[in-house]
Design an enzyme around this catalytic site. Structure first.
Site, PDB file in Angstrom:
ATOM      1  N   ASP A 146      11.440  68.550   5.767  1.00 22.02           N
ATOM      2  CA  ASP A 146      12.515  69.603   6.467  1.00 22.02           C
ATOM      3  C   ASP A 146      13.360  68.265   5.374  1.00 22.02           C
ATOM      4  O   ASP A 146      13.727  67.498   5.046  1.00 22.02           O
ATOM      5  CB  ASP A 146      12.819  68.585   7.535  1.00 22.02           C
ATOM      6  CG  ASP A 146      14.731  69.451   7.922  1.00 22.02           C
ATOM      7  OD1 ASP A 146      15.383  68.760   7.573  1.00 22.02           O
ATOM      8  OD2 ASP A 146      14.200  70.770   8.352  1.00 22.02           O
ATOM      9  N   ARG A 184      20.099  86.035   1.254  1.00 23.30           N
ATOM     10  CA  ARG A 184      19.927  86.046   2.637  1.00 23.30           C
ATOM     11  C   ARG A 184      19.820  84.179   3.142  1.00 23.30           C
ATOM     12  O   ARG A 184      18.443  84.130   2.452  1.00 23.30           O
ATOM     13  CB  ARG A 184      18.206  86.718   3.098  1.00 23.30           C
ATOM     14  CG  ARG A 184      17.543  86.305   3.974  1.00 23.30           C
ATOM     15  CD  ARG A 184      16.301  86.515   4.658  1.00 23.30           C
ATOM     16  NE  ARG A 184      15.807  86.269   5.898  1.00 23.30           N
ATOM     17  CZ  ARG A 184      15.295  85.710   6.368  1.00 23.30           C
ATOM     18  NH1 ARG A 184      14.640  85.284   5.678  1.00 23.30           N
ATOM     19  NH2 ARG A 184      14.147  85.652   7.823  1.00 23.30           N
ATOM     20  N   ASP A 234      17.225  81.808   4.601  1.00 22.16           N
ATOM     21  CA  ASP A 234      16.055  81.660   5.529  1.00 22.16           C
ATOM     22  C   ASP A 234      16.482  80.473   6.504  1.00 22.16           C
ATOM     23  O   ASP A 234      16.875  79.432   6.138  1.00 22.16           O
ATOM     24  CB  ASP A 234      15.267  81.102   4.614  1.00 22.16           C
ATOM     25  CG  ASP A 234      13.382  81.603   5.569  1.00 22.16           C
ATOM     26  OD1 ASP A 234      12.651  81.856   6.375  1.00 22.16           O
ATOM     27  OD2 ASP A 234      12.818  80.011   5.285  1.00 22.16           O
ATOM     28  N   HIS A 262      18.581  76.259  11.354  1.00 24.34           N
ATOM     29  CA  HIS A 262      17.916  74.851  11.079  1.00 24.34           C
ATOM     30  C   HIS A 262      18.658  74.014  10.129  1.00 24.34           C
ATOM     31  O   HIS A 262      18.118  72.859   9.320  1.00 24.34           O
ATOM     32  CB  HIS A 262      16.371  74.843  10.143  1.00 24.34           C
ATOM     33  CG  HIS A 262      15.903  75.655  12.293  1.00 24.34           C
ATOM     34  ND1 HIS A 262      15.506  75.410  12.739  1.00 24.34           N
ATOM     35  CD2 HIS A 262      15.595  77.113  11.670  1.00 24.34           C
ATOM     36  CE1 HIS A 262      14.113  75.954  13.745  1.00 24.34           C
ATOM     37  NE2 HIS A 262      14.862  77.323  12.830  1.00 24.34           N
ATOM     38  N   GLU A 317      20.274  83.941   8.362  1.00 22.69           N
ATOM     39  CA  GLU A 317      19.156  84.199   9.759  1.00 22.69           C
ATOM     40  C   GLU A 317      19.633  82.920  10.427  1.00 22.69           C
ATOM     41  O   GLU A 317      18.869  81.875  10.225  1.00 22.69           O
ATOM     42  CB  GLU A 317      18.017  83.649   8.903  1.00 22.69           C
ATOM     43  CG  GLU A 317      16.669  84.157   9.692  1.00 22.69           C
ATOM     44  CD  GLU A 317      15.643  83.694   9.908  1.00 22.69           C
ATOM     45  OE1 GLU A 317      15.427  82.403   8.938  1.00 22.69           O
ATOM     46  OE2 GLU A 317      14.950  84.204   9.920  1.00 22.69           O
ATOM     47  N   ARG A 374      20.383  97.016   7.420  1.00 20.62           N
ATOM     48  CA  ARG A 374      19.234  96.485   6.728  1.00 20.62           C
ATOM     49  C   ARG A 374      18.270  97.457   7.317  1.00 20.62           C
ATOM     50  O   ARG A 374      17.515  97.589   8.166  1.00 20.62           O
ATOM     51  CB  ARG A 374      18.733  95.332   6.754  1.00 20.62           C
ATOM     52  CG  ARG A 374      17.502  95.104   5.355  1.00 20.62           C
ATOM     53  CD  ARG A 374      17.457  93.280   5.277  1.00 20.62           C
ATOM     54  NE  ARG A 374      17.088  92.871   7.149  1.00 20.62           N
ATOM     55  CZ  ARG A 374      16.860  91.680   7.145  1.00 20.62           C
ATOM     56  NH1 ARG A 374      16.816  90.761   6.298  1.00 20.62           N
ATOM     57  NH2 ARG A 374      16.473  91.418   8.764  1.00 20.62           N
TER      58      ARG A 374
HETATM   59  C1  QV4 Z   1       1.275  74.244  11.363  1.00 23.48           C
HETATM   60  C2  QV4 Z   1       1.308  74.014  12.912  1.00 23.48           C
HETATM   61  C3  QV4 Z   1       2.280  73.007  12.797  1.00 23.48           C
HETATM   62  C4  QV4 Z   1       2.055  72.514  11.788  1.00 23.48           C
HETATM   63  C5  QV4 Z   1       1.943  72.824  10.752  1.00 23.48           C
HETATM   64  C6  QV4 Z   1       1.615  71.698   9.584  1.00 23.48           C
HETATM   65  O1  QV4 Z   1       1.132  75.387  13.462  1.00 23.48           O
HETATM   66  O2  QV4 Z   1       2.066  72.222  14.338  1.00 23.48           O
HETATM   67  O3  QV4 Z   1       3.151  71.126  12.669  1.00 23.48           O
HETATM   68  O4  QV4 Z   1       0.866  73.733  10.523  1.00 23.48           O
HETATM   69  O5  QV4 Z   1       1.571  71.468   8.179  1.00 23.48           O
HETATM   70  C7  QV4 Z   1       2.897  79.062   9.029  1.00 23.48           C
HETATM   71  C8  QV4 Z   1       1.806  78.498   9.828  1.00 23.48           C
HETATM   72  C9  QV4 Z   1       2.394  77.783  10.819  1.00 23.48           C
HETATM   73  C10 QV4 Z   1       1.886  76.819  10.052  1.00 23.48           C
HETATM   74  C11 QV4 Z   1       2.972  76.700   9.235  1.00 23.48           C
HETATM   75  C12 QV4 Z   1       3.399  74.700   8.690  1.00 23.48           C
HETATM   76  O6  QV4 Z   1       2.146  80.109  10.733  1.00 23.48           O
HETATM   77  O7  QV4 Z   1       1.383  77.953  11.245  1.00 23.48           O
HETATM   78  O8  QV4 Z   1       2.388  75.200  10.978  1.00 23.48           O
HETATM   79  O9  QV4 Z   1       3.300  77.042   8.038  1.00 23.48           O
HETATM   80  O10 QV4 Z   1       1.753  74.674   7.144  1.00 23.48           O
HETATM   81  C13 QV4 Z   1       7.093  81.820   8.597  1.00 23.48           C
HETATM   82  C14 QV4 Z   1       6.630  82.089   9.620  1.00 23.48           C
HETATM   83  C15 QV4 Z   1       5.327  81.430  10.337  1.00 23.48           C
HETATM   84  C16 QV4 Z   1       4.807  79.831   8.411  1.00 23.48           C
HETATM   85  C17 QV4 Z   1       5.904  79.615   8.037  1.00 23.48           C
HETATM   86  C18 QV4 Z   1       5.343  78.922   6.816  1.00 23.48           C
HETATM   87  O11 QV4 Z   1       6.872  83.172  10.096  1.00 23.48           O
HETATM   88  O12 QV4 Z   1       3.873  81.307  10.314  1.00 23.48           O
HETATM   89  O13 QV4 Z   1       4.011  78.962   8.858  1.00 23.48           O
HETATM   90  O14 QV4 Z   1       6.879  80.758   7.102  1.00 23.48           O
HETATM   91  O15 QV4 Z   1       4.624  79.617   6.222  1.00 23.48           O
HETATM   92  C19 QV4 Z   1      11.849  80.416  14.341  1.00 23.48           C
HETATM   93  C20 QV4 Z   1      13.285  80.066  12.844  1.00 23.48           C
HETATM   94  C21 QV4 Z   1      13.487  81.422  12.366  1.00 23.48           C
HETATM   95  C22 QV4 Z   1      11.751  81.804  11.850  1.00 23.48           C
HETATM   96  C23 QV4 Z   1      10.536  81.467  12.567  1.00 23.48           C
HETATM   97  C24 QV4 Z   1       9.306  82.259  12.225  1.00 23.48           C
HETATM   98  O16 QV4 Z   1      14.171  79.176  13.855  1.00 23.48           O
HETATM   99  O17 QV4 Z   1      13.629  80.818  10.624  1.00 23.48           O
HETATM  100  O18 QV4 Z   1      10.705  81.069  13.834  1.00 23.48           O
HETATM  101  N1  QV4 Z   1      11.949  83.052  10.739  1.00 23.48           N
HETATM  102  C25 QV4 Z   1      11.945  82.281   9.145  1.00 23.48           C
HETATM  103  C26 QV4 Z   1      11.790  83.392   8.446  1.00 23.48           C
HETATM  104  C27 QV4 Z   1      10.044  83.202   8.492  1.00 23.48           C
HETATM  105  C28 QV4 Z   1       9.552  81.700   8.029  1.00 23.48           C
HETATM  106  C29 QV4 Z   1      10.594  80.669   8.043  1.00 23.48           C
HETATM  107  C30 QV4 Z   1      11.442  81.079   9.271  1.00 23.48           C
HETATM  108  C31 QV4 Z   1       9.757  79.475   7.674  1.00 23.48           C
HETATM  109  O19 QV4 Z   1      11.604  84.251   8.510  1.00 23.48           O
HETATM  110  O20 QV4 Z   1       9.380  84.361   8.135  1.00 23.48           O
HETATM  111  O21 QV4 Z   1       7.586  81.378   9.084  1.00 23.48           O
HETATM  112  O22 QV4 Z   1      10.473  78.856   6.251  1.00 23.48           O
HETATM  113  O23 QV4 Z   1      13.009  81.664  15.296  1.00 23.48           O
HETATM  114 CA    CA Z   2      16.807  71.244   8.821  1.00 25.83          CA
END
Ligand code: QV4
Ligand code: CA
Length: 463
Positions: free
Chosen positions: A167, A195, A197, A201, A223, A322
């Site tokens: 973070d 947008r 992302d 947070h 978002e 969109r």
């Molecule tokens: C894993 C474990 C964690 C551990 C971590 C350690 O689950 O517990 O701490 O490893 O590294 C991917 C994997 C996930 C992994 C993570 C970090 O799926 O298992 O954690 O990477 O290594 C997208 C996907 C996520 C993906 C992430 C980063 O949805 O699955 O995580 O990209 O690659 C909330 C938020 C909202 C968010 C939504 C998904 O409020 O903001 O969840 N939406 C936006 C995007 C979304 C993206 C992210 C945010 C993060 O639209 O596409 O998540 O940038 O609601």
């Molecule tokens: Ca933050």
């Protein structure tokens, strides 16, 4: 600063999810410009991780930044610049998916898509550079394991690691400056907006500082998934641009599945944000595959209902809209169509205008494309003559347009269209059927196409 998109009155952005820059440039020139799209939301353009461990090149690689260099899965910096210039040249704007809340996830290290090394556990990203001082101090996160795990506490939501993603400490001048440089570089190339992302947070003050440093106004949509289920509200971001209104995804799905629920939209009594702050969509790249936990939405996997939902969204005067453009997928992690070595495939166009190589191209489905023209033609007009009976819904838009759906597949009745006398094409079937409006604005409305039981007539949108 923030301003609403100056799209010359055009009203719809298409998310060409995971498309390569070369394919987007071609689509701007061969389709999007003539169809009247305001612009394209592109996948994150920064250098990102390459994942071959917990999944094989998943789409979500791009949400783990390694640096702000412009070489990514979609192409090189040169290809990106060429795309922006070619799209702008035909009046189609580019909106970048900016990932500013974090860098790559803990436990990951190696080389990013632009060749930069990184080590998340060491909080070391020399490609920017960012070091441990640039990440939110762990003692500012109230959760036991350092991850976001309590949406009831704003400090948890903003100062902890979202699914382990390192973070960034957006309160510091250095982090803000690096991100201002990144966005200003994109604006200089010709990008029209962003947008943001995971904006939920990020502290609004940090976002405000970044926007305050930009070289020119840009269109921002943040978002923020707010379903009245946590401490962070979309309202906190209203002064920073538009916000994604995720309650709309659930409500439009409910209403299209059960028309009796559509009536609520009239008074916007759904507890959603004001129309001029709302950024709306039927589905997005997360919830179409069960990510982000945003409810049971309608996607391209149910074409009949999807065409109804998108058409209704584009006809109805709420929010900035969109439309999603997807690739076919089986598993939730699956990345874009590729050549066997994870090189993303070109988007090919079939003789009937549909796409090949595994791309869905919902934005090219006739009802969706034609409703983009409708939304542009009726922009700024009020809704009137709202009619809802069983599986039939209809309404007019000022004196510029009239829209109807007969979910059963057939309709034959008289409506007040609010439009001047004349004969109008039903744009949905490409003028295979016409509507004659009488001097008093009444017209006999007939729908017979069971597969696309939608009618839309409008002044100035016959293409
Ligand atoms: C894993 C474990 C964690 C551990 C971590 C350690 O689950 O517990 O701490 O490893 O590294 C991917 C994997 C996930 C992994 C993570 C970090 O799926 O298992 O954690 O990477 O290594 C997208 C996907 C996520 C993906 C992430 C980063 O949805 O699955 O995580 O990209 O690659 C909330 C938020 C909202 C968010 C939504 C998904 O409020 O903001 O969840 N939406 C936006 C995007 C979304 C993206 C992210 C945010 C993060 O639209 O596409 O998540 O940038 O609601
Ligand atoms: Ca933050």
């Amino acid at each position: 600063g923030y301003f609403d998109p100056d799209c010359g009155g055009k009203q719809v952005i298409v998310h060409l999810f995971e498309w390569k820059w070369t394919s987007i440039a071609e689509e701007c020139e061969r389709f999007l410009s003539a169809a009247g799209f305001c612009g394209v939301q592109v996948s994150p353009v920064h250098e990102h991780v390459i994942v071959t461990t917990d999944a094989m090149r998943p789409w979500w690689e791009r949400y783990q930044p390694v640096s702000y260099k412009l070489t990514s899965r979609s192409g090189t910096e040169e290809e990106f610049i060429d795309m922006v210039q070619r799209c702008n040249a035909v009046g189609v704007r580019i909106y970048v998916d900016a990932v500013l809340n974090h860098m790559a996830g803990l436990g990951r290290s190696g080389i990013g898509t632009a060749g930069s090394s990184f080590d998340s556990d060491a909080h070391d990203f020399p490609g920017v550079p960012f070091t441990v001082a640039d990440f939110t101090p762990r003692d500012m996160c109230p959760s036991h394991d350092g991850n976001v795990n309590n949406y009831g506490d704003p400090n948890n939501v903003r100062n902890c690691y979202l699914v382990g993603l390192t973070d960034l400490y957006g309160a510091t001048d250095y982090v803000r400056q690096k991100q201002i440089e990144y966005l200003n570089r994109l604006l200089e190339i010709g990008v029209a907006g962003f947008r943001v992302d995971a904006a939920k947070h990020m502290w609004p003050a940090d976002l405000e500082a970044i926007q305050g440093g930009l070289s020119k106004p840009a269109f921002f949509y943040h978002e923020v998934i707010d379903r009245n289920d946590g401490a962070v509200k979309v309202d906190e971001y209203f002064h920073l641009g538009r916000v994604t209104e995720f309650r709309y995804c659930s409500k439009i799905a409910t209403g299209i599945r059960d028309f009796s629920q559509l009536g609520n939209l009239i008074d916007l009594g759904w507890g959603m944000c004001p129309s001029d702050k709302a950024f709306v969509f039927v589905d997005n790249h997360d919830n179409q595959r069960g990510h982000g936990g945003a409810g049971d939405v309608i996607t391209h996997k149910d074409p009949f209902l999807y065409k109804l939902a998108i058409s209704y969204m584009l006809a109805y005067p709420y929010g900035f809209t969109r439309v999603m453009s997807s690739y076919f997928f089986e598993s939730t992690d699956e990345g874009p169509p590729h050549d066997g070595n994870y090189n993303t495939l070109d988007v090919t166009i079939n003789p009937d205008g549909s796409c090949g190589n595994g791309w869905v191209c919902e934005h090219r489905w006739a009802p969706i494309t034609r409703m983009v023209a409708f939304r542009n033609a009726v922009a700024g007009t009020e809704l009137a003559n709202f009619f809802l009976e069983g599986d039939n819904v209809a309404f007019s838009r000022g004196d510029k347009g009239f829209f109807a759906i007969a979910k059963s597949g057939s309709m034959d009745r008289t409506f007040q269209t609010g439009m001047p006398a004349g004969t109008y094409c039903n744009i949905i079937d490409g003028c295979a059927s016409q509507v004659t409006v009488n001097g008093d604005g009444n017209a006999q409305i007939r729908i017979t196409n069971a597969d696309e039981p939608i009618l839309a007539i409008c002044q100035g949108c016959d293409g």
